[in-house]
Design an enzyme around this catalytic site. Structure first.
Site, short mmCIF file in Angstrom:
data_model
loop_
_atom_site.label_atom_id
_atom_site.label_comp_id
_atom_site.label_asym_id
_atom_site.label_seq_id
_atom_site.Cartn_x
_atom_site.Cartn_y
_atom_site.Cartn_z
N HIS A 16 0.85 -1.19 0.00
CA HIS A 16 0.00 0.00 0.00
C HIS A 16 0.89 1.24 0.00
CE1 HIS A 16 -2.64 3.15 1.56
NE2 HIS A 16 -3.66 2.41 1.14
N ASP A 18 0.93 4.17 1.41
CA ASP A 18 1.30 4.72 2.71
C ASP A 18 2.23 3.78 3.48
OD1 ASP A 18 -0.25 7.00 2.32
OD2 ASP A 18 -2.04 6.06 3.15
N LYS A 19 2.02 2.48 3.32
CA LYS A 19 2.90 1.51 3.99
C LYS A 19 4.28 1.46 3.34
CE LYS A 19 1.47 0.59 7.54
NZ LYS A 19 2.32 0.98 8.65
N GLU A 44 10.33 11.70 7.08
CA GLU A 44 9.05 11.58 6.38
C GLU A 44 9.31 11.21 4.93
OE1 GLU A 44 6.53 11.83 8.26
OE2 GLU A 44 7.40 12.87 9.98
N GLU A 57 14.38 15.76 9.80
CA GLU A 57 15.46 16.28 10.60
C GLU A 57 16.28 15.12 11.18
OE1 GLU A 57 12.28 18.41 9.75
OE2 GLU A 57 12.06 17.15 11.53
N LYS A 176 -5.75 -4.21 0.31
CA LYS A 176 -6.39 -3.83 1.58
C LYS A 176 -7.35 -4.95 1.97
CE LYS A 176 -7.56 0.36 2.54
NZ LYS A 176 -8.26 1.67 2.56
N PHE A 250 -8.26 -3.51 -10.94
CA PHE A 250 -7.29 -2.92 -10.02
C PHE A 250 -5.89 -3.33 -10.48
CE2 PHE A 250 -6.08 -2.60 -5.20
CZ PHE A 250 -5.22 -1.57 -5.49
N ASP A 258 -1.79 5.93 -6.34
CA ASP A 258 -2.19 6.81 -5.24
C ASP A 258 -0.94 7.19 -4.46
OD1 ASP A 258 -3.76 8.21 -3.48
OD2 ASP A 258 -4.46 6.46 -2.37
N ALA A 259 -0.75 8.47 -4.23
CA ALA A 259 0.43 8.91 -3.49
C ALA A 259 0.41 8.37 -2.07
CB ALA A 259 0.51 10.43 -3.47
N ARG A 264 0.14 7.72 7.76
CA ARG A 264 -1.29 7.86 7.47
C ARG A 264 -2.09 6.60 7.77
NH1 ARG A 264 -2.19 11.24 1.93
NH2 ARG A 264 -1.56 9.25 1.00
N LYS A 265 -1.48 5.60 8.39
CA LYS A 265 -2.20 4.38 8.73
C LYS A 265 -2.05 4.08 10.22
CE LYS A 265 -4.14 3.46 4.88
NZ LYS A 265 -4.16 4.90 4.56
N LYS A 285 10.74 7.53 13.20
CA LYS A 285 11.09 8.24 14.42
C LYS A 285 12.01 7.41 15.30
CE LYS A 285 6.64 10.62 14.35
NZ LYS A 285 5.35 10.88 15.05
N LYS A 289 11.23 10.20 20.24
CA LYS A 289 9.89 10.64 19.84
C LYS A 289 8.88 9.77 20.57
CE LYS A 289 12.37 12.67 16.56
NZ LYS A 289 13.84 12.75 16.67
N ASP A 291 5.76 9.67 20.58
CA ASP A 291 4.67 9.11 19.77
C ASP A 291 4.91 7.62 19.54
OD1 ASP A 291 3.22 11.43 19.46
OD2 ASP A 291 4.23 12.01 17.60
#
Length: 398
Positions: A16, A18-19, A44, A57, A176, A250, A258-259, A264-265, A285, A289, A291
């Site tokens: 995917h 995003d993955k 990123e 960074e 998916k 597909f 798709d960018a 985002r997941k 990260k 971090k 998160d």
């Protein structure tokens, strides 16, 4: 919480968009930490048609110091990025590991962020930011994850395994899955709807007008077989609604279709919507971090609490705030009463069993006599329990 309801979670494959971005960002983290265990990374990634862009960074001894790259460092980063895309399996005209355009815009970490993170004087190493992190565990599955998310993951793992091992000829990397389960008395009992959308080789589709019905049937029968293999016996029945590539063709997928962007997941990465989320992503990260690191600790605590049998059902959201205040105190009291000393307080969690290949500890059979020999939590106990632990806010610099 109602005792009977439907619940849905989704998952996405390694291909995917995003993955793909997540995995590239983490490949950069792994590379930097292999050079300097105290490296600082916030990487990123953007992926799109035949293009990968890095931004963020960094600080890493021997790689990037005093705003200068070490000789060969940029080339090593690019090689790690291309190797990640190659491992995933992208060799398509719109996104090929060997041919995509690559841009590296990583630069020095802000000195104003560094002053809150670095150990100095009598200050311990701190966090680069504040945040809200949650940990969650449930005894619905061996990995102590919600059943809907657990089976969504397992479905796509099976597709990826069969694609890499060429078990079938029609699977491509982007996919998916979505699983909806019916709960009765808070116990999942059957699947009401199952969805897989997978990128496929040319021709393996049929929308009622265009395509090849025989090739589409081959793909659909394969996916239905995966459903039956992954879900517990009896969960897929005559009333289960099954959707395989419901929108039709597909063939164009991944970053070409798709960018993709890092982070985002976050619901797929955590608990499939079964627990709150603070909003921070994991990938790209380093451990400063929170998160990422604090969310990992919260998960570690939650799954060991559940595996040790210390948690209680939590049904009424109005009870959450009071339970949060009392959780740490009651757990410490339990540990002192059971083990008699602070040094032994972690024994109950330590006995939770060895980790599985993905690193998730499982409840031991001694602690969980209801587990069958194959260690899958089916059939369930009369009342499966939902549990989570909220660690609250982390303060910067502490």
């Amino acid at each position: 919480m109602r005792a009977s309801f439907l619940f849905t979670s989704e998952s996405v494959s390694e291909g995917h968009p995003d993955k793909v971005a997540d995995q590239i960002s983490d490949a950069v983290v792994d590379l930097f930490l292999s050079k300097d265990p105290y490296a600082r990374i916030a990487c990123e990634t953007l992926t799109t048609t035949n293009r990968v862009v890095l931004a963020g960074e960094i600080r890493c001894k021997g790689v990037f110091e005093d705003h200068e790259w070490a000789p060969g460092a940029k080339e090593e980063i690019e090689a790690a990025v291309r190797a990640t895309v190659k491992r995933i399996g992208y060799e398509q005209s719109g996104f090929h590991w060997e041919n995509f355009s690559f841009e590296n815009h990583l630069h020095a970490q802000s000195a104003h962020i560094a002053q809150g993170v670095d150990e100095s004087g009598n200050k311990d190493e701190g966090a680069g930011d504040q945040g809200i992190m949650f940990g969650y565990a449930t005894d619905e599955t061996p990995d102590l994850l919600p059943a809907t998310l657990y089976y969504s993951h397992r479905i796509l793992e099976k597709l990826a395994h069969d694609r890499h091992n060429k078990v079938v000829p029609f699977l491509e990397p982007d996919a998916k899955s979505q699983v909806t389960l019916e709960y009765r008395n808070e116990v999942p009992v059957r699947a009401t709807a199952l969805v897989v959308s997978t990128q496929h080789a040319p021709g393996y589709f049929y929308d009622g007008k265009e395509g090849n019905p025989e090739l589409y049937k081959e793909l659909r029968d394969y996916v239905v077989g995966v459903f039956n293999d992954v879900l517990p016996e009896g969960f897929v029945d005559a009333d289960t609604k099954i959707y395989v590539n419901p929108t039709g063709r597909f063939e164009i997928g991944g970053p070409d279709g798709d960018a993709g962007v890092t982070g985002r997941k976050i619901i797929v990465d955590t608990y499939g919507g079964a627990a709150p989320h603070g909003g921070g992503a994991f990938s790209g990260k380093d451990p400063t971090k929170v998160d990422r690191s604090a969310a990992y600790v919260a998960r570690y605590l939650a799954k060991n609490v559940v595996a040790a049998g210390l948690a209680r059902p939590l049904h009424d959201p109005a009870q959450l705030r009071d339970r949060h205040r009392r959780a740490a105190v009651s757990l410490c009291r339990h540990a002192r009463h059971r083990h008699g000393s602070r040094s032994q307080a972690g024994r109950g969690a330590a006995e939770a069993g060895p980790p599985d290949p993905q690193g998730h500890p499982r409840a031991s059979e001694a602690q969980r006599p209801d587990l069958p020999e194959d260690r899958r939590l089916w059939p369930f106990r009369p009342q499966a329990r939902w549990r989570f632990l909220h660690l609250g806010k982390d303060r910067p610099g502490r």
